[in-house]
Design a protein around this motif. Structure first.
Motif, mmCIF file in Angstrom:
data_model
loop_
_atom_site.group_PDB
_atom_site.id
_atom_site.type_symbol
_atom_site.label_atom_id
_atom_site.label_comp_id
_atom_site.label_asym_id
_atom_site.label_seq_id
_atom_site.Cartn_x
_atom_site.Cartn_y
_atom_site.Cartn_z
ATOM 1 N N SER A 121 0.796 -1.219 0.000
ATOM 2 C CA SER A 121 0.000 0.000 0.000
ATOM 3 C C SER A 121 0.825 1.264 0.000
ATOM 4 O O SER A 121 0.305 2.341 -0.239
ATOM 5 N N GLY A 122 2.113 1.149 0.278
ATOM 6 C CA GLY A 122 2.959 2.328 0.265
ATOM 7 C C GLY A 122 2.650 3.306 1.369
ATOM 8 O O GLY A 122 2.882 4.500 1.230
ATOM 9 N N GLY A 123 2.093 2.828 2.467
ATOM 10 C CA GLY A 123 1.691 3.715 3.556
ATOM 11 C C GLY A 123 2.859 4.186 4.393
ATOM 12 O O GLY A 123 3.956 3.653 4.347
ATOM 13 N N SER A 124 2.616 5.206 5.206
ATOM 14 C CA SER A 124 3.639 5.743 6.090
ATOM 15 C C SER A 124 3.674 4.969 7.389
ATOM 16 O O SER A 124 2.684 4.431 7.842
ATOM 17 N N GLU A 125 4.828 4.926 7.994
ATOM 18 C CA GLU A 125 4.928 4.332 9.321
ATOM 19 C C GLU A 125 4.479 5.355 10.353
ATOM 20 O O GLU A 125 4.520 6.550 10.146
ATOM 21 N N ILE A 126 4.073 4.859 11.478
ATOM 22 C CA ILE A 126 3.554 5.745 12.508
ATOM 23 C C ILE A 126 4.673 6.455 13.256
ATOM 24 O O ILE A 126 4.481 7.520 13.795
ATOM 25 N N GLY A 127 5.856 5.891 13.260
ATOM 26 C CA GLY A 127 6.974 6.571 13.909
ATOM 27 C C GLY A 127 7.502 5.776 15.074
ATOM 28 O O GLY A 127 7.509 4.554 15.070
ATOM 29 N N LEU A 128 7.958 6.459 16.116
ATOM 30 C CA LEU A 128 8.552 5.803 17.271
ATOM 31 C C LEU A 128 7.505 5.058 18.084
ATOM 32 O O LEU A 128 6.314 5.311 17.992
ATOM 33 N N GLY A 129 7.970 4.107 18.884
ATOM 34 C CA GLY A 129 7.066 3.393 19.763
ATOM 35 C C GLY A 129 6.505 2.119 19.199
ATOM 36 O O GLY A 129 5.589 1.538 19.777
ATOM 37 N N TRP A 130 7.045 1.649 18.075
ATOM 38 C CA TRP A 130 6.502 0.441 17.450
ATOM 39 C C TRP A 130 6.648 -0.783 18.345
ATOM 40 O O TRP A 130 5.766 -1.642 18.355
ATOM 41 N N ARG A 131 7.744 -0.870 19.064
ATOM 42 C CA ARG A 131 7.942 -2.051 19.903
ATOM 43 C C ARG A 131 6.827 -2.172 20.940
ATOM 44 O O ARG A 131 6.279 -3.256 21.161
ATOM 45 N N GLY A 132 6.481 -1.056 21.569
ATOM 46 C CA GLY A 132 5.410 -1.073 22.553
ATOM 47 C C GLY A 132 4.057 -1.363 21.927
ATOM 48 O O GLY A 132 3.237 -2.099 22.487
ATOM 49 N N ILE A 133 3.793 -0.784 20.744
ATOM 50 C CA ILE A 133 2.536 -1.019 20.045
ATOM 51 C C ILE A 133 2.414 -2.482 19.656
ATOM 52 O O ILE A 133 1.369 -3.111 19.825
ATOM 53 N N LEU A 134 3.510 -3.038 19.151
ATOM 54 C CA LEU A 134 3.515 -4.438 18.737
ATOM 55 C C LEU A 134 3.286 -5.358 19.939
ATOM 56 O O LEU A 134 2.494 -6.307 19.871
ATOM 57 N N HIS A 135 3.953 -5.068 21.030
ATOM 58 C CA HIS A 135 3.812 -5.891 22.238
ATOM 59 C C HIS A 135 2.377 -5.859 22.759
ATOM 60 O O HIS A 135 1.793 -6.899 23.094
ATOM 61 N N GLU A 136 1.785 -4.667 22.834
ATOM 62 C CA GLU A 136 0.434 -4.541 23.353
ATOM 63 C C GLU A 136 -0.590 -5.164 22.400
ATOM 64 O O GLU A 136 -1.570 -5.779 22.833
ATOM 65 N N THR A 137 -0.367 -5.020 21.097
ATOM 66 C CA THR A 137 -1.261 -5.647 20.118
ATOM 67 C C THR A 137 -1.226 -7.155 20.261
ATOM 68 O O THR A 137 -2.267 -7.827 20.219
ATOM 69 N N SER A 138 -0.021 -7.711 20.433
ATOM 70 C CA SER A 138 0.128 -9.154 20.602
ATOM 71 C C SER A 138 -0.600 -9.628 21.865
ATOM 72 O O SER A 138 -1.304 -10.657 21.850
ATOM 73 N N ARG A 139 -0.440 -8.880 22.955
ATOM 74 C CA ARG A 139 -1.097 -9.256 24.217
ATOM 75 C C ARG A 139 -2.606 -9.222 24.070
ATOM 76 O O ARG A 139 -3.309 -10.157 24.487
ATOM 77 N N LEU A 140 -3.129 -8.163 23.452
ATOM 78 C CA LEU A 140 -4.567 -8.003 23.299
ATOM 79 C C LEU A 140 -5.141 -9.072 22.367
ATOM 80 O O LEU A 140 -6.226 -9.623 22.618
ATOM 81 N N TYR A 141 -4.410 -9.372 21.298
ATOM 82 C CA TYR A 141 -4.839 -10.392 20.333
ATOM 83 C C TYR A 141 -4.994 -11.744 21.033
ATOM 84 O O TYR A 141 -6.013 -12.432 20.889
ATOM 85 N N GLN A 142 -3.985 -12.125 21.809
ATOM 86 C CA GLN A 142 -4.022 -13.411 22.506
ATOM 87 C C GLN A 142 -5.141 -13.429 23.554
ATOM 88 O O GLN A 142 -5.847 -14.440 23.711
#
Length: 285
Positions: free
Chosen positions: A240-261
């Motif tokens: 899609s060629g979208g932009s990244e959101i910026g800093l804090g990806w590690r925390g976003i990824l961790h919380e998304t993984s926790r919420l998903y599970q």
């Protein structure tokens, strides 16, 4: 670290860049077949459905977005006397199809929205798990209709609204706690087309008949990382060629993984739901 992919597919608000689509799938052509799971089932279902919808064996078949030739391979087994032609925007995908099918087919490097064929050349056009990536779905469908002769058929399938819904809902909830700028960018994740919109679109086309159905497929993954890796490895994480959101990806990824599970996990694994729109149409004679 894996980055959350932009999952919009062919977003109504922000169509994917054609060059990005070609580059992403060109890069992943060699390993594509190792990672497609639901796509393989879609190919099998689509190939099998031709026997239900066609009134005669096709003489010349076009596969739009042929990828590595999986659908053409199955159709060749069912209709060994048919001429086979594939078209794909990614050159390496075209080469993989030729390696797989050899002299049984011809392959053209081209765009679904501007098919490089004369009008009425084919009596069957097919497409599997591709059209969610095109920016102009109506244009692509009209092109398929154009190159199919009167009385010929179009049979296709692509991912529609509800696909990867678990992932999108978790991302949205995590990002909703972030800044307004981040929320605005992640709102672009919504993009798989609504079924009713597609039905309305095809109702205005000159088809003799058209049938649209939706089926649900679910794949299971060990964790969020394995799901994202699968998405990335089929080239779909960057189209899609979208932009990244910026800093804090590690925390976003961790919380998304926790919420998903927490929300969807079963026996230590997480599901990924895919909604597949199947369309069968016949050109007016």
């Amino acid at each position: 670290m894996l980055k959350l992919p932009v999952l919009q597919g062919a977003s109504v608000n922000r169509p994917p860049d054609t060059c990005s689509v070609a580059a992403a799938f060109h890069k992943k052509a060699v390993e594509y077949d190792q990672h497609v799971l639901v796509q393989k089932r879609v190919v099998e279902n689509l190939a099998g459905s031709t026997e239900q919808h066609l009134i005669r064996a096709p003489g010349h078949i076009l596969d739009v977005g042929t990828g590595t030739g999986a659908l053409l391979e199955q159709l060749h087994a069912r209709y060994p006397d048919a001429r086979l032609t594939g078209v794909d925007i990614a050159l390496n995908m075209c080469l993989r199809t030729l390696q797989k099918l050899g002299s049984a087919c011809s392959v053209v490097n081209g765009d679904a929205e501007n098919l490089p064929f004369r009008t009425g050349v084919f009596d069957l056009a097919v497409s599997a798990s591709v059209l969610q990536w095109v920016g102009n779905l109506s244009g692509a469908l009209e092109e398929m209709r154009r190159v199919v002769q009167p009385g010929g058929d179009i049979i296709l399938a692509f991912f529609c609204h509800g696909t990867l819904g678990e992932l999108q809902h978790c991302i949205q909830d995590v990002i909703s706690r972030c800044s307004a700028d981040k929320i605005q960018k992640v709102s672009r994740l919504h993009g798989f087309r609504n079924v009713e919109d597609v039905k309305l679109m095809v109702s205005g086309m000159d088809f003799e008949r058209c049938v649209v159905t939706v089926e649900t497929e679910i794949d299971w993954y060990d964790d969020l990382h394995s799901l994202l890796r699968s998405i990335k490895n089929i080239g779909a994480g960057t189209v899609s060629g979208g932009s990244e959101i910026g800093l804090g990806w590690r925390g976003i990824l961790h919380e998304t993984s926790r919420l998903y599970q927490e929300r969807y996990g079963q026996n230590g694994r997480i599901p990924a739901t895919y909604k597949i729109l199947y369309l069968s149409a016949r050109n007016r004679s």
